[in-house]
Design a protein around this motif. Structure first.
Motif, PDB file in Angstrom:
ATOM      1  N   ILE A  28       0.872  -1.067   0.037  1.00  0.00           N
ATOM      2  CA  ILE A  28       0.070   0.010   0.080  1.00  0.00           C
ATOM      3  C   ILE A  28       0.842   1.212   0.111  1.00  0.00           C
ATOM      4  O   ILE A  28       1.966   1.243   0.607  1.00  0.00           O
ATOM      5  CB  ILE A  28      -1.005  -0.133   1.213  1.00  0.00           C
ATOM      6  N   GLU A  29       0.290   2.281  -0.594  1.00  0.00           N
ATOM      7  CA  GLU A  29       1.144   3.637  -0.687  1.00  0.00           C
ATOM      8  C   GLU A  29       0.297   4.821   0.001  1.00  0.00           C
ATOM      9  O   GLU A  29      -0.943   4.755  -0.579  1.00  0.00           O
ATOM     10  CB  GLU A  29       1.660   3.843  -2.072  1.00  0.00           C
ATOM     11  N   LEU A  30       0.852   5.540   0.606  1.00  0.00           N
ATOM     12  CA  LEU A  30       0.054   6.577   1.576  1.00  0.00           C
ATOM     13  C   LEU A  30       0.734   7.783   0.967  1.00  0.00           C
ATOM     14  O   LEU A  30       1.865   7.975   1.197  1.00  0.00           O
ATOM     15  CB  LEU A  30       0.328   6.470   3.111  1.00  0.00           C
ATOM     16  N   SER A  31       0.024   8.569   0.220  1.00  0.00           N
ATOM     17  CA  SER A  31       0.687   9.644  -0.211  1.00  0.00           C
ATOM     18  C   SER A  31       0.011  11.023   0.574  1.00  0.00           C
ATOM     19  O   SER A  31      -1.169  11.091   1.068  1.00  0.00           O
ATOM     20  CB  SER A  31      -0.099  10.171  -1.669  1.00  0.00           C
ATOM     21  N   VAL A  32       0.926  11.789   0.876  1.00  0.00           N
ATOM     22  CA  VAL A  32       0.676  13.218   1.991  1.00  0.00           C
ATOM     23  C   VAL A  32       1.545  14.207   1.365  1.00  0.00           C
ATOM     24  O   VAL A  32       2.466  13.995   0.395  1.00  0.00           O
ATOM     25  CB  VAL A  32       1.256  12.841   3.347  1.00  0.00           C
ATOM     26  N   THR A  33       1.215  15.251   1.486  1.00  0.00           N
ATOM     27  CA  THR A  33       1.889  16.426   1.235  1.00  0.00           C
ATOM     28  C   THR A  33       2.289  17.619   2.229  1.00  0.00           C
ATOM     29  O   THR A  33       1.301  17.482   3.391  1.00  0.00           O
ATOM     30  CB  THR A  33       1.287  17.576   0.229  1.00  0.00           C
ATOM     31  N   THR A  34       3.381  17.777   2.583  1.00  0.00           N
ATOM     32  CA  THR A  34       3.757  18.708   3.775  1.00  0.00           C
ATOM     33  C   THR A  34       4.032  20.234   3.579  1.00  0.00           C
ATOM     34  O   THR A  34       4.044  20.657   2.313  1.00  0.00           O
ATOM     35  CB  THR A  34       5.013  18.033   4.544  1.00  0.00           C
ATOM     36  N   GLY A  35       4.200  20.916   4.605  1.00  0.00           N
ATOM     37  CA  GLY A  35       4.413  22.303   4.555  1.00  0.00           C
ATOM     38  C   GLY A  35       4.509  22.856   5.948  1.00  0.00           C
ATOM     39  O   GLY A  35       4.124  22.305   6.661  1.00  0.00           O
ATOM     40  N   PHE A  36       4.306  24.146   5.669  1.00  0.00           N
ATOM     41  CA  PHE A  36       4.641  25.066   7.149  1.00  0.00           C
ATOM     42  C   PHE A  36       4.203  26.428   6.908  1.00  0.00           C
ATOM     43  O   PHE A  36       3.981  26.943   5.920  1.00  0.00           O
ATOM     44  CB  PHE A  36       6.068  24.967   7.684  1.00  0.00           C
ATOM     45  N   ASP A  37       3.806  27.132   8.127  1.00  0.00           N
ATOM     46  CA  ASP A  37       3.204  28.638   8.165  1.00  0.00           C
ATOM     47  C   ASP A  37       3.510  28.940   9.496  1.00  0.00           C
ATOM     48  O   ASP A  37       3.356  28.270  10.395  1.00  0.00           O
ATOM     49  CB  ASP A  37       1.930  28.372   7.506  1.00  0.00           C
ATOM     50  N   GLY A  38       3.479  30.254   9.385  1.00  0.00           N
ATOM     51  CA  GLY A  38       3.685  30.914  10.679  1.00  0.00           C
ATOM     52  C   GLY A  38       2.454  32.013  10.955  1.00  0.00           C
ATOM     53  O   GLY A  38       1.953  32.336  10.049  1.00  0.00           O
ATOM     54  N   ALA A  39       2.102  32.257  12.143  1.00  0.00           N
ATOM     55  CA  ALA A  39       1.098  33.212  12.174  1.00  0.00           C
ATOM     56  C   ALA A  39       1.429  33.877  13.560  1.00  0.00           C
ATOM     57  O   ALA A  39       1.963  33.330  14.603  1.00  0.00           O
ATOM     58  CB  ALA A  39      -0.187  32.620  12.355  1.00  0.00           C
ATOM     59  N   SER A  40       1.055  35.152  13.788  1.00  0.00           N
ATOM     60  CA  SER A  40       1.101  36.048  14.810  1.00  0.00           C
ATOM     61  C   SER A  40      -0.260  36.298  15.530  1.00  0.00           C
ATOM     62  O   SER A  40      -1.206  35.843  15.090  1.00  0.00           O
ATOM     63  CB  SER A  40       1.836  37.360  14.490  1.00  0.00           C
ATOM     64  N   GLY A  41      -0.233  36.961  16.527  1.00  0.00           N
ATOM     65  CA  GLY A  41      -1.411  37.308  17.274  1.00  0.00           C
ATOM     66  C   GLY A  41      -1.935  36.584  18.443  1.00  0.00           C
ATOM     67  O   GLY A  41      -3.272  36.534  18.797  1.00  0.00           O
TER      68      GLY A  41
END
Length: 432
Positions: A28-41
């Motif tokens: 079986i193959e599990l496909s994902v996509t990754t990334g990041f983000d920052g937020a203030s407040g």
């Protein structure tokens, strides 16, 4: 990443493979996509933490989030058995990898991008046993597409915000060239669909604001007249949609967001009439964003021709208006980005990552311990883990489908989609 993907694969197999034969579970193959983000407040709590000497340090008012969005689970031994994420923009399938009180900047974005690359490079297949003694072997396919424009600029080394991160051409020259060749590797970072929609909405607003003076850079001698006409445009939009736009929010920019942009682009003719700008241009841009949002396979060549026509139409109607890099990217590089991925680009959009900031603010405020920052961030991470648990998310999915607003696929959208993916264009809902 390895541990989180292993747990995700195990839980997802329990949730969706109950009717799969044993032969389909061998590989079986599990496909994902990754990334990041920052937020203030993120507001500091009033009481003092026992493990902090200074509670007012600014990094603790920012939160940096990194995670993986589940895209697909498919059998490699029997390809007809697969599961696609039915709500690819929902935080319900966004698995956290890192949450930290850190302020986002270019250096940190590049460092985190490289760290993700190293972890992806060292991922190993995962073997486990399900109920009734079924042995499952899972391989992982990981992309990196969950980025906003600022992070993409940092990753590709583009220091000029008014320059396209794909082809590195400045916005002043978008109207002076016919060929835009992307930098090698830049297309693999995805389309950034959410932010493209917001930037298209902002661009159309500013065309309306400045169409009387027909000058893009507002100088001091015309600022008063532009501001006066901008107020009239906002009033017309409020009368037509009963929504206030472009309101300044201290520390957060303006009130324009993805939901607001889609609300107006869902009614492009009314939007164009309220702005008093070219209706064909607005309708074309709305169609292009809906095609990408459809989460269906696209006729890339047809969409490329239509995007090129819309790009030229913009400069024919408004040669003085300087297109922003995000709008340029979706029109000129969007079809090429589609070709980079095995699934439609809607599965690689950053909506789920952006939605998590609202969840984290609520968690820190209502569901975390206040005795130390370590405990507070640990509680935030743990809540993100169980909110995105595949088994719990599948239970929630049916209720989400009932509540979700149905968006029919009209003929102006289906002509850019490969046939056979829907039954009736008037009845099928777009579950983006």
């Amino acid at each position: 990443m390895q541990q989180m993907l292993e747990k995700t694969a195990e839980r997802l197999c329990v949730a969706v493979t109950s009717d799969w034969p044993k032969t389909a579970m061998n590989s079986i193959e599990l496909s994902v996509t990754t990334g990041f983000d920052g937020a203030s407040g993120y507001v500091n709590p009033q009481q003092k933490f026992y493990d902090e000497e200074n509670d007012d340090r600014s990094p603790y008012q920012s939160l940096f989030v990194c995670g993986a969005l589940i895209i697909q689970l498919k059998s490699l031994s029997n390809p007809k058995y697969l599961w696609n994420n039915p709500t690819p923009q929902s935080y319900r399938f966004f698995r956290p990898l890192k949450i930290a009180h850190q302020k986002e900047d270019n250096e940190m974005a590049l460092e985190e991008y490289n760290r993700l690359g190293e972890e992806i490079k060292h991922l190993k297949p995962f073997k486990f046993t399900m109920g009734k003694g079924v042995t499952v072997m899972v391989e992982f396919s990981v992309s990196r597409t969950l980025f906003d424009g600022k992070n993409v600029n940092a990753i590709v080394g583009n220091k000029a915000t008014q320059r396209c991160p794909m082809c590195l051409i400045t916005s002043h020259n978008f109207n002076n060239q016919n060929v835009f060749i992307p930098k090698e590797g830049s297309l693999s970072h995805g389309l950034g669909l959410l932010h493209c929609e917001i930037k298209i909405f902002d661009h159309l607003l500013h065309i309306a604001y400045k169409q009387e003076v027909k000058v893009w850079d507002v100088t001091k001698n015309i600022k008063e007249s532009v501001d006066l006409y901008a107020g009239q445009v906002r009033d017309r939009l409020y009368n037509a949609f009963k929504i206030r736009v472009d309101q300044v929010i201290q520390g957060k920019g303006t009130s324009n967001n993805g939901n607001l942009a889609r609300k107006f682009l869902d009614r492009p003719k009314d939007f164009a009439n309220a702005l008093d700008i070219d209706e064909e241009l607005v309708c074309n841009l709305a169609t292009i964003t809906k095609v990408y949002r459809s989460a269906l396979e696209i006729e890339v060549e047809e969409l490329k021709k239509f995007s090129d026509f819309t790009y030229k139409l913009h400069y024919i109607k408004y040669p003085w208006a300087r297109m922003n890099p995000s709008m340029h990217k979706i029109l000129q590089h969007g079809p090429d980005i589609v070709r980079q991925f095995p699934m439609p680009v809607a599965f690689y959009a950053e909506d789920a990552l952006e939605s998590m900031h609202k969840i984290h603010r609520e968690t820190i405020r209502e569901h975390s311990r206040r005795n130390s920052r370590e405990n507070a961030i640990l509680d935030t991470f743990n809540r993100a883990v169980y909110l995105s648990d595949p088994i719990l998310s599948m239970v929630y999915l049916d209720r989400r489908r009932e509540m979700h607003k149905k968006r029919p696929l009209t003929n102006d959208i289906t002509r850019f989609l490969k046939p056979g993916q829907w039954t009736d264009p008037e009845d099928r809902s777009n579950e983006d």
